[in-house]
Structure formats: structure tokens, C-alpha cells
Design an enzyme around this catalytic site. Structure first.
Site, PDB file in Angstrom:
ATOM      1  NE  ARG A 140      -5.807   0.981   9.682  1.00  0.00           N
ATOM      2  CZ  ARG A 140      -4.899   0.099  10.180  1.00  0.00           C
ATOM      3  NH1 ARG A 140      -4.745  -0.868   9.532  1.00  0.00           N
ATOM      4  NH2 ARG A 140      -4.555   0.533  11.366  1.00  0.00           N
ATOM      5  CE  LYS A 147       2.574  -1.971   9.879  1.00  0.00           C
ATOM      6  NZ  LYS A 147       2.126  -2.286   8.469  1.00  0.00           N
ATOM      7  CG  ASP A 176       7.128  -5.460   4.210  1.00  0.00           C
ATOM      8  OD1 ASP A 176       7.129  -4.228   4.670  1.00  0.00           O
ATOM      9  OD2 ASP A 176       6.285  -6.420   4.577  1.00  0.00           O
ATOM     10  CE1 TYR A 213     -14.390   0.235  -8.579  1.00  0.00           C
ATOM     11  CE2 TYR A 213     -16.766   0.804  -8.737  1.00  0.00           C
ATOM     12  CZ  TYR A 213     -15.515  -0.315  -8.333  1.00  0.00           C
ATOM     13  OH  TYR A 213     -15.849  -1.110  -7.427  1.00  0.00           O
ATOM     14  CD  GLU A 262     -12.202  -1.667 -12.389  1.00  0.00           C
ATOM     15  OE1 GLU A 262     -12.951  -1.046 -12.844  1.00  0.00           O
ATOM     16  OE2 GLU A 262     -12.279  -2.825 -11.766  1.00  0.00           O
ATOM     17  CB  THR A 313       1.895  -0.517   5.297  1.00  0.00           C
ATOM     18  OG1 THR A 313       2.758  -0.163   6.384  1.00  0.00           O
ATOM     19  CG2 THR A 313       1.528  -1.719   4.840  1.00  0.00           C
TER      20      THR A 313
HETATM   21  N1  DSN Z   1      -0.102  -6.048  11.813  1.00  0.00           N
HETATM   22  C1  DSN Z   1       1.148  -5.429  11.546  1.00  0.00           C
HETATM   23  C2  DSN Z   1       2.230  -5.329  12.948  1.00  0.00           C
HETATM   24  O1  DSN Z   1       1.368  -5.111  13.554  1.00  0.00           O
HETATM   25  O2  DSN Z   1       3.401  -5.101  12.664  1.00  0.00           O
HETATM   26  C3  DSN Z   1       1.710  -6.180  10.459  1.00  0.00           C
HETATM   27  O3  DSN Z   1       1.098  -6.162   9.262  1.00  0.00           O
END
Ligand code: DSN
Length: 393
Positions: A231, A225, A196, A46, A48, A222
Site C-alpha cells: 500500500r 493494485k 490517476d 524517520y 522527513e 497507488t
Molecule cells: N478503493 C479503491 C477501489 O476499490 O477502486 C480506490 O481507492
């Protein structure tokens, strides 16, 4: 592993991932080093708070880790720590976006974002998301004629509605976004500009897509991707004042913790660090460019075979196919392809007249297949196979 049931499921998933061609635009294959960091002892701790100011003992190593990962994040996108700060604690993209609004947009104010059906994201103020309940979404879309962003129309909406924040960066938009134009629109109404870049962060890192950092106040991504990490998510913010007391960066740090989250997932942060170093390598630049080349070939081949491609092509990692152009709904198309070992997702297309559960199209992405080594020749074969599978009665 002693837990036979879960071990078996992990093996089953590994076998599934090997057996199919993954064309989900938002997925990828993390490296074994990323997976190792994710499964490391950092999961036990932890921490925080932030480096140098934690609520738990035993955080000396955690501090070193978080600082190192922040440095790597800024370096990857060529950002000076004098101007930019990065928060690497968000658990994923949705809480990260929520934290940005918590920090910067008073409740009830307007978030101007692309509507989900046109290619936006739930957390860009969509009504079914909490971001559309605590704030109100001013939606924008794409031109019906070109299926690309219409900056004149977007500027008009912004002038009329005076949103507190304008969000750009989407989940199903295959074209390059002109961040400079968005900056001008945001400035004309005194709005914050948020990008984003979850879908194309890896392409920016690899030099295949324009950087949003020249223009944005806040950039969220994120990490799993095109960036090919675990993640998780990161929020980059400019060190400029948002009110008399705080900079954007300070307000966002407060919103992430203690505003929204508890302890950071240090194991995910460690794995993000590994991914960031991988993304700084020359081979990642080649990867990012190949992702785009592959998507372009896939789009062109599908077009030759008679499929209508939204916006008539792509500049990025994704292709949006109007499957109804050949008389098949997106749901049926995705299911047929899955039975043939090709994984895509059904997707609405701009101005879709069908419902999201059975829309008019599919979204196809090349990041994962490119990680597996696929090149232009494979894309031609894939397009032919997609055409054949969808054409079979
Ligand atoms: N679920 C993602 C996507 O497939 O684009 C976005 O969060």
C-alpha cells in the site's frame, strides 16, 4: 510472534485469502519479497524531507533507498529524469491526489473529474471528500448509450467551466482512455491534465494499456493494485513551470512534505522498490496481458449467460456487471457470492437509479486471481459458478 492474538488474526486472514477467489478489482497478492521489505527495519526510521535534505540524522541509507526507488519508478515507465520527477513518499492514493491539488489548484478553483457514481473516485473532487470542499468538482460521466467516455461532451463541459485541472483515470471504467483526446481538451482551456492510473498502472508497466505519460502533466498511481506492491502511492510530474518560481515537480514535492505529510514510510518505499523491479521483469508483462485476457473471457462468458455487461465488455482488468439485468441488486449479489467463496464488490453502474449502498451492479476484477495462476479456462468455470450462485433462489 509473541503477540498471539495478532498472530492468530494474521493466520486467519492468510487462510481466508487462500480459501476464497478474490475478484476485487483493486486488490492483489504482493510477493513474499514485497512483504519482507514492508516488515523490514526501515519501519524504525524517520526521514522527513527528501534525499540530501532531511530533518533527521542517520538518513544516509534512507537517502540511498529513496533515490534507488525513484530511479526504478522512472525506468519502469520509460521516463527520462530530465523531463520527469517522481515522488515516492505519499502514504496512499487519497493523500497523493490531495497533495496534487494542494500544489496545483488554488483553493476554490475547479477540479473536473468523473463523478463517483459513474466510475470516478472520491478524491476526484467528490463533494463528500475534502477535495470537493476546498475545491469545486465539475463532474463528467459516460454516455448513457455507449457507457463509454463521450469526448465531445467532455470538451463542451471543459469549455463552459474552465477547470484548473482535468482528472482522468477511474475506479470502475472498463475501457481504454484516449489520453490524447484529454490532452487536447485540457489544452483548449489551459487546464493541467492529471491521470490517476492507480487501477491500470500494472497494465501500463506490462504493456497491456496505453501509457498516459506521453500526454499527462501529472500521473498518480497507488502501488498495491495491478502494480502488485505494498500500500502506497507515487506521483510522477513533469519538470515544467507551474508558476514563475516552481516546476510542477517542485510544487508537488513541497505539497507532499511539508504540506501534507510528515515522515515518509521508508518500509513501504522499500517494498515499492521491490515491486517496481518485479514489474520490470518479462514475466510481469505476461501477467499483465493475462489479467486482461482473463477479464475479457469473464465478460464474454457472463454475457453468454445473459448478464448485461457495462459498455458491452472490457479492455482492462475489470468487468462491471449490471446485476439488475437479471433482477438482483448489487448488494445481494456480492453477499451471495461471498457466501460461495467469491469476493467481489457491489458497485454503481452508469446512470444508476439505485443508491450506492445497494446499487445495480458488481465490479469484478482479475488481477489477484491471475496472480494466483488462473487462466481463461478458470474464468469460464468462474463465470458459470457466478451465474449459478446468483441464479439460485
Ligand atoms: N478503493 C479503491 C477501489 O476499490 O477502486 C480506490 O481507492
Amino acid at each position: 510472534m509473541k503477540d498471539r492474538e495478532i498472530e492468530k488474526l494474521i493466520q486467519e486472514e492468510a487462510a481466508r485469502e487462500k480459501k476464497v477467489v478474490n475478484l476485487i478489482a483493486s486488490e492483489n497478492f504482493a510477493s513474499s519479497d514485497v512483504l519482507e521489505a514492508l516488515g523490514s527495519v526501515f519501519t524504525n526510521k524517520y526521514a522527513e524531507g527528501y534525499p540530501g535534505s532531511r530533518y533527521y540524522g542517520g538518513t544516509v541509507v534512507a537517502d540511498k533507498l529513496e533515490n534507488a526507488v525513484r530511479r526504478r519508478a522512472l525506468r519502469l515507465f520509460h521516463l527520462s529524469p530530465d523531463d520527469w520527477s517522481v515522488n515516492v513518499q505519499p502514504y496512499s492514493g487519497s493523500p497523493a491526489n490531495f497533495a496534487i491539488y494542494l500544489a496545483l489548484v488554488p483553493p476554490g478553483e475547479k477540479i473536473m473529474g468523473m463523478s463517483l457514481a459513474m466510475g470516478g473516485h472520491l478524491t476526484h473532487g467528490q463533494r463528500v471528500s475534502v477535495t470537493g470542499k476546498l475545491w469545486s468538482q465539475i463532474p463528467y460521466g459516460v454516455s448513457q448509450k455507449t457507457e463509454t467516455l463521450d469526448y465531445v461532451e467532455i470538451a463542451k463541459i471543459a469549455k463552459r467551466e474552465k477547470p484548473a485541472i482535468i482528472v482522468t483515470g477511474y475506479t470502475a471504467y472498463p475501457r481504454i482512455i484516449d489520453f490524447g483526446k484529454f490532452r487536447k481538451i485540457a489544452d483548449s482551456v489551459g487546464a493541467i491534465l492529471m491521470v490517476d492510473m492507480s487501477h491500470f498502472a500494472g497494465l501500463v508497466a506490462g504493456g497491456g494499456y496505453p501509457t498516459p505519460f506521453k500526454y499527462a502533466d501529472v500521473v498518480m498511481t497507488t502501488t498495491h493494485k495491478t502494480l502488485r506492491g505494498p500500500r502506497g502511492a507515487m506521483i510522477f510530474s513533469r519538470k515544467i513551470k507551474v508558476n514563475s518560481k516552481l516546476t510542477i515537480a517542485e510544487a508537488i514535492d513541497k505539497a507532499v512534505f511539508p504540506g501534507l505529510q510528515g515522515g515518509p514510510h521508508l518500509n513501504a518505499i522499500a517494498a515499492i522498490g521491490v515491486a517496481l523491479r518485479e514489474a520490470a521483469k518479462p514475466e510481469f508483462k505476461r501477467y499483465a496481458k493475462q489479467v486482461i485476457k482473463n477479464a475479457k473471457v469473464l465478460a464474454e462468458e457472463l454475457k453468454k449467460l445473459g448478464w448485461r455487461i457495462i459498455s458491452d465488455g472490457t479492455d482492462t482488468h475489470l468487468v462491471l456487471v449490471d446485476t439488475m439485468s437479471r433482477g438482483i441488486g448489487g448488494k445481494e449479489a456480492a453477499e451471495k457470492l461471498e457466501r460461495a467463496g467469491i469476493i467481489v464488490n457491489k458497485n454503481t453502474i452508469p446512470y444508476d437509479i439505485r443508491k450506492p449502498t445497494d446499487p445495480s451492479g458488481i465490479r469484478i476484477g482479475t488481477p489477484a486471481a491471475t496472480t494466483r495462476g488462473m487462466k481463461e479456462g478458470d474464468m469460464k468455470k468462474l463465470a458459470a459458478k457466478i451465474d449459478k450462485v446468483l441464479g439460485d433462489k
